[in-house]
Design an enzyme around this catalytic site. Sequence first.
Site, PDB file in Angstrom:
ATOM      1  N   ASP A  74      -2.853 -20.270 115.719  1.00  0.00           N
ATOM      2  CA  ASP A  74      -2.393 -19.185 114.851  1.00  0.00           C
ATOM      3  C   ASP A  74      -1.139 -18.594 115.486  1.00  0.00           C
ATOM      4  O   ASP A  74      -1.170 -17.551 116.138  1.00  0.00           O
ATOM      5  CB  ASP A  74      -3.474 -18.127 114.676  1.00  0.00           C
ATOM      6  CG  ASP A  74      -3.129 -17.098 113.599  1.00  0.00           C
ATOM      7  OD1 ASP A  74      -2.016 -17.191 113.030  1.00  0.00           O
ATOM      8  OD2 ASP A  74      -3.947 -16.216 113.326  1.00  0.00           O
ATOM      9  N   PHE A 164      -8.616  -8.380 110.937  1.00  0.00           N
ATOM     10  CA  PHE A 164      -9.198  -7.181 110.325  1.00  0.00           C
ATOM     11  C   PHE A 164      -8.122  -6.169 109.953  1.00  0.00           C
ATOM     12  O   PHE A 164      -6.985  -6.235 110.432  1.00  0.00           O
ATOM     13  CB  PHE A 164     -10.203  -6.529 111.284  1.00  0.00           C
ATOM     14  CG  PHE A 164      -9.600  -6.034 112.578  1.00  0.00           C
ATOM     15  CD1 PHE A 164      -8.899  -4.839 112.643  1.00  0.00           C
ATOM     16  CD2 PHE A 164      -9.734  -6.773 113.748  1.00  0.00           C
ATOM     17  CE1 PHE A 164      -8.345  -4.384 113.836  1.00  0.00           C
ATOM     18  CE2 PHE A 164      -9.189  -6.327 114.949  1.00  0.00           C
ATOM     19  CZ  PHE A 164      -8.490  -5.127 114.988  1.00  0.00           C
ATOM     20  N   ASN A 271      -0.117 -14.370 120.396  1.00  0.00           N
ATOM     21  CA  ASN A 271      -0.116 -15.842 120.490  1.00  0.00           C
ATOM     22  C   ASN A 271       1.326 -16.292 120.277  1.00  0.00           C
ATOM     23  O   ASN A 271       1.729 -16.522 119.138  1.00  0.00           O
ATOM     24  CB  ASN A 271      -0.993 -16.482 119.391  1.00  0.00           C
ATOM     25  CG  ASN A 271      -2.476 -16.440 119.677  1.00  0.00           C
ATOM     26  OD1 ASN A 271      -2.908 -15.793 120.611  1.00  0.00           O
ATOM     27  ND2 ASN A 271      -3.249 -17.135 118.872  1.00  0.00           N
ATOM     28  N   SER A 304     -14.145  -4.731 119.240  1.00  0.00           N
ATOM     29  CA  SER A 304     -14.808  -5.398 118.118  1.00  0.00           C
ATOM     30  C   SER A 304     -14.904  -4.450 116.923  1.00  0.00           C
ATOM     31  O   SER A 304     -14.436  -3.311 116.977  1.00  0.00           O
ATOM     32  CB  SER A 304     -16.208  -5.838 118.541  1.00  0.00           C
ATOM     33  OG  SER A 304     -16.987  -4.682 118.837  1.00  0.00           O
ATOM     34  N   MET A 305     -15.550  -4.912 115.846  1.00  0.00           N
ATOM     35  CA  MET A 305     -15.570  -4.156 114.606  1.00  0.00           C
ATOM     36  C   MET A 305     -16.478  -2.926 114.646  1.00  0.00           C
ATOM     37  O   MET A 305     -16.531  -2.168 113.655  1.00  0.00           O
ATOM     38  CB  MET A 305     -15.963  -5.058 113.441  1.00  0.00           C
ATOM     39  CG  MET A 305     -17.354  -5.644 113.530  1.00  0.00           C
ATOM     40  SD  MET A 305     -17.683  -6.867 112.234  1.00  0.00           S
ATOM     41  CE  MET A 305     -17.869  -5.831 110.792  1.00  0.00           C
ATOM     42  N   HIS A 326      -5.276  -9.193 125.149  1.00  0.00           N
ATOM     43  CA  HIS A 326      -5.042  -8.981 123.721  1.00  0.00           C
ATOM     44  C   HIS A 326      -6.234  -8.356 123.023  1.00  0.00           C
ATOM     45  O   HIS A 326      -6.175  -8.064 121.834  1.00  0.00           O
ATOM     46  CB  HIS A 326      -4.677 -10.295 123.038  1.00  0.00           C
ATOM     47  CG  HIS A 326      -5.847 -11.147 122.616  1.00  0.00           C
ATOM     48  ND1 HIS A 326      -6.899 -11.443 123.443  1.00  0.00           N
ATOM     49  CD2 HIS A 326      -6.111 -11.763 121.433  1.00  0.00           C
ATOM     50  CE1 HIS A 326      -7.765 -12.222 122.802  1.00  0.00           C
ATOM     51  NE2 HIS A 326      -7.320 -12.425 121.579  1.00  0.00           N
ATOM     52  N   LYS A 396     -12.929  -6.927 106.810  1.00  0.00           N
ATOM     53  CA  LYS A 396     -12.925  -8.274 107.395  1.00  0.00           C
ATOM     54  C   LYS A 396     -12.741  -9.319 106.298  1.00  0.00           C
ATOM     55  O   LYS A 396     -13.085  -9.094 105.142  1.00  0.00           O
ATOM     56  CB  LYS A 396     -14.256  -8.546 108.111  1.00  0.00           C
ATOM     57  CG  LYS A 396     -14.567  -7.583 109.244  1.00  0.00           C
ATOM     58  CD  LYS A 396     -13.701  -7.808 110.449  1.00  0.00           C
ATOM     59  CE  LYS A 396     -14.092  -9.042 111.215  1.00  0.00           C
ATOM     60  NZ  LYS A 396     -13.377  -9.160 112.504  1.00  0.00           N
TER      61      LYS A 396
END
Length: 397
Positions: A74, A164, A271, A304-305, A326, A396
């Site tokens: 990606d 997200f 990235n 995280s979410m 990251h 998401k």
Amino acid sequence: MSYVEVPGAKVPIRMWADPASVEDGAMQQLQNVATLPWIKGLAVMPDVHFGKGATVGSVIAMHGAVCPAAVGVDIGCGMSAVRTSLTANDLPGDLSRLRSKIEQAIPVGRGMHDETVDPGRLHGFPTAGWDDFWARFDGIADAVKFRQERAMKQMGTLGSGNHFIEFCLDESGAVWLMLHSGSRNIGKELADHHIGVAQKLTHNQGLVDRDLAVFIADTPQMAAYRNDLFWAQEYAKYNRAIMMGLFQDVVRKEFRKAKVTFDPVISCHHNYVAEERYEGMDLLVTRKGAIRAGSGDFGIIPGSMGTGSYIVKGLGNAKSFNSASHGAGRRMSRNAAKRRFSTRDLEEQTRGVECRKDSGVVDEIPGAYKPIEQVIEQQRDLVEVVAKLKQVVCVKG
């Protein structure tokens, strides 16, 4: 903590993680990278985990060569965030309508816009260079040229996996908008194409891992890769900018009476490849799951979410090639997370967050990630914390 040095074949491996906590597969990948003839340095971030060819959370500096797998498929994936004039007191008790409006404005998963988004209609969007960017599509690899229409309609879309869109509060109660995405399918196809080309080159036949195939400076293959790489990195930056513009439009409409204003947007790839100079040598630095953290550079390190995220400022540590982590980094694979956790676990771990709580996102459950506070603590010599954010809405793919 400062870094720990682990011996490598050609360069020491500088680790901002406890070597004992790094999975065997990831450690082997790091050792493999350290055998490459062109390598001049390798820094490992505290969110390090196994990836394709090169670990996620590694910064690889090479002279006269670049490894596509050390960038990630990606290309240009990264983060954007902006503080708004809204506060927690402006928010309604039920945030489901806001989440629905975001999902209506920004396609998620494999979705795309019905028509290409006109950036001219987005408030404050930097349109300079937009036409030139698309004109350069004619110069990318023939293998993906037939994807132009899809690439144009996917511009300004989220994707799936760990991507997200979030509506967050900082510790002072200020509202932030934040999102995570990259170059969508066009970036992945370009990466896959060039990895395939590199693997067939003669100089890569004796490598310990064929996924570490490199391009060499001053060759047509390197020139073609650099052209497509930098185009895809730009695509990713535009993709986030358009999504942020669409997100801001939603917020303006939903909080019309508040007359919302926005600070300058913070944006960073994690990235990507950059041309940088260290100890008098020009190097190609790949950051795969790592951000640039030069002195004063603003960055974003998400958790995280269901946990939270950090806005940081780089300290310019040359030992890490001016880099930082990251994000929290996975501590288990997606399949392992699906086996271990249920939708009930997801509901519990995302309590208080307006988000999906179905089986389709169980692999993104907070328990599948490393504790973000620990990851931040392990890199206190790389970044300083500017703000801690906690999401109240998470979209998401």
